[in-house]
Design a protein around this motif. Structure first.
Motif, short mmCIF file in Angstrom:
data_model
loop_
_atom_site.label_atom_id
_atom_site.label_comp_id
_atom_site.label_asym_id
_atom_site.label_seq_id
_atom_site.Cartn_x
_atom_site.Cartn_y
_atom_site.Cartn_z
N ALA A 88 -9.47 -78.85 39.34
CA ALA A 88 -9.65 -79.12 40.77
C ALA A 88 -9.55 -77.84 41.59
CB ALA A 88 -8.62 -80.13 41.23
N TYR A 91 -12.54 -75.67 41.05
CA TYR A 91 -13.71 -76.25 41.70
C TYR A 91 -13.71 -75.91 43.20
CZ TYR A 91 -16.75 -79.80 43.77
OH TYR A 91 -17.72 -80.42 44.51
N ASN A 95 -16.41 -73.40 45.48
CA ASN A 95 -17.08 -73.74 46.73
C ASN A 95 -16.77 -72.73 47.83
OD1 ASN A 95 -18.57 -76.53 46.66
ND2 ASN A 95 -16.76 -76.78 45.38
N ALA A 115 -21.33 -80.15 43.01
CA ALA A 115 -20.69 -81.48 42.93
C ALA A 115 -21.09 -82.24 41.67
CB ALA A 115 -21.01 -82.30 44.17
N VAL A 119 -15.14 -82.49 37.00
CA VAL A 119 -13.79 -82.03 37.35
C VAL A 119 -12.83 -83.09 36.82
CG1 VAL A 119 -12.21 -81.36 39.19
CG2 VAL A 119 -14.67 -80.91 39.43
N LYS A 122 -11.30 -86.40 38.68
CA LYS A 122 -11.80 -86.49 40.06
C LYS A 122 -13.18 -87.16 40.07
CE LYS A 122 -8.21 -84.21 41.48
NZ LYS A 122 -7.11 -84.94 42.16
N LYS A 127 -15.04 -84.88 44.94
CA LYS A 127 -15.77 -83.61 44.81
C LYS A 127 -16.56 -83.29 46.07
CE LYS A 127 -17.63 -84.76 40.80
NZ LYS A 127 -18.45 -84.66 39.57
N THR A 130 -13.99 -82.40 48.93
CA THR A 130 -13.36 -81.11 48.67
C THR A 130 -14.35 -79.97 48.88
OG1 THR A 130 -11.81 -82.11 47.11
CG2 THR A 130 -12.17 -79.73 46.93
#
Length: 495
Positions: A88, A91, A95, A115, A119, A122, A127, A130
């Protein structure tokens, strides 16, 4: 303005956009979208990886231009690191790296395929949200007090689409936009200089928030009203400044008429010199951030209203300036709080707890079911937890679990510190019911113990964000934390 978010269901190689974003792991492992781009472009990405002109290392980004067979004008390849360690946090970081790179390109929009990545633990909604929040946080730029510049003809990023299967629920992006708006609001308040962001300015922003959102009630108490209520601790902190204090109260009634509200209380010291116990000059400019607790609860309140959450919420901000004027509070002064308890002020730089204790007493008039206070309260918390986690203190295990879970879900994490009665003896003094400091040891905890004396009988938690509220340095910026944590907590309650 926050970034504009949308969903995109077409494959990466056929989307007509200024830029598509795909990921590559270490060991030259391509994500699904990168594989499609690579196939359409005749193996262009693979060749660049084999020649070491492209890397899958985390933090790396590389724009590729004019790939034959790909409709996008550019392809931004983002390094994701070891696929086995991708989680997480990595990830979210990918981004952030993406938006940092996109901001450097002359484009106004892009489509991200990150996306699509797996993950662990999740789902797609997590995704998407976040990715949106991480991207908007990176896109934010403080410009308020710079000289206005002519608008550049060079395009700037303002819209970002995320890949998702056709028919995916886009409401999560509406939620993300509301949270991003609250985070930006908190960051902007925190970043403003203290000659602008005074207690009166904060009160004005609260009034404007109420004006812009039907159903919000705003009340601002000034010095005389606080005096009549017996807020001696709050007024004692403020008495050395020419900028008069304000007690800001916002209400949102999205729940039933008989439902007890949730209460957020935020420390609003718009500048903290330390008072007579004056701080060292080095780094004192960062004390404009000492109102980030106030900014955080105001940002969370704004998001709750934007989302029209079906709960009742009250937000209380004691706003003051702590200055060493001729009328300033002295070490050894004894003040009487709104609760009737007396406090010996052994250090005027331990002022946050003094304004919070009166605000915590005041908010009890609403009979809240839960009280959460947020404050840049102690340097000791920064020593204990650094800049990554906020300190959480509560005597309610279930409330601790709820807040920790909210922080984990949003990556706006907190860590629980003990609030045992063993520490209360450190606050004893021979001249008042309680001292405002507890000595050199366990400073964050004894500050929490101080506040606990003013919340007895209520479900209450304290968040010390002294480490997480801003990034240090001359270009350091307010982070907007803990808006994501608080909003997730309220979302969980509303659902």
């Amino acid at each position: 303005m926050t970034l504009q978010f949308s969903l995109e269901s077409r494959n990466a190689e056929i989307v007509e956009t200024p830029c598509v974003v795909v990921g590559v792991f270490d060991e030259r492992m391509l994500s699904t979208a990168a594989q499609r781009i690579d196939a359409a472009a005749g193996g262009a990405i693979t060749r660049l990886l084999e020649s070491n002109d492209l890397s899958g290392k985390p933090g790396t980004t590389q724009p590729l231009f004019g790939l034959v067979g790909v409709k996008a004008a550019r392809v931004l390849v983002v390094g994701l690191g070891d696929a086995k360690k991708f989680d997480a946090a990595r990830y979210a970081k990918a981004n952030v790296d993406t938006t940092r790179a996109l901001k450097g390109l002359p484009i106004d929009s892009a489509v991200s395929y990150l996306a699509e990545l797996d993950v662990p633990g999740k789902d797609l909604a997590w995704k998407l949200r976040t990715a949106a929040l991480a991207s908007d946080a990176q896109a934010y730029k403080y410009t308020t007090t710079f000289k206005p510049r002519e608008k550049s003809s060079r395009p700037e990023l303002h819209a970002l689409a995320f890949a998702a299967p056709a028919g995916s629920d886009a409401s999560v992006l509406e939620q993300a936009t509301a949270i991003a708006k609250g985070v930006r609001f908190a960051r902007e308040l925190g970043n403003l200089p203290p000659n602008i962001c005074t207690p009166a300015y904060l009160a004005g922003e609260a009034h404007q928030l109420a004006k812009d959102h039907p159903g919000v009630i705003c009340e601002v108490l000034e010095e005389e009203a606080m005096y009549k209520l017996g807020m001696g601790a709050l007024l004692g902190v403020a008495q050395g400044s020419a900028n008069k204090p304000r007690l800001i109260v916002l209400e949102w009634k999205g729940g039933g008429a008989d439902e007890k509200p949730y209460a957020l209380v935020g420390k609003g010291v718009t500048f903290d010199t330390g008072g007579i116990s004056i701080k060292p000059s080095a780094g004192m400019e960062e004390m404009k951030f000492d109102m980030c607790g106030a900014a955080g609860v105001l940002g969370a309140f704004l998001t709750a209203v934007e989302l029209r959450l079906k709960l009742n919420l009250v937000c209380v901000v004691p706003a003051v300036e702590n200055m060493p004027g001729s009328n300033a509070q002295r070490p050894s002064d004894v003040v009487t709080t709104m609760s009737g308890q007396t406090v010996e002020v052994l250090n005027t730089d331990a002022e946050g707890r003094l304004i919070l204790c009166d605000a915590l007493t005041y908010v009890q008039k609403y009979n809240p079911q839960t009280i959460i206070d947020v404050a840049t309260l102690t340097g000791a918390c920064v020593v204990a937890l650094g800049k990554h986690a906020s300190g959480l203190m509560t005597q309610d295990d279930s409330l601790a679990d709820e807040l920790l879970a909210a922080g984990q879900a949003t990556l706006d994490r907190a860590w629980r510190l003990p609030l045992w009665d063993d520490y209360q003896s450190q606050l004893e003094t021979g001249y008042a019911d309680i001292a405002n400091i507890g000595g050199k040891y366990a400073g964050a905890i004894t500050a929490g113990c101080f506040l606990a004396r003013f919340t007895e009988g209520f479900r209450w938690a304290h968040l010390d964000i002294a480490g997480s509220a801003w990034d240090e340095g001359r270009k350091g910026s307010a982070t907007g934390r803990p808006v994501p944590l608080l909003v997730q907590y309220l979302l969980d309650r509303a659902q």
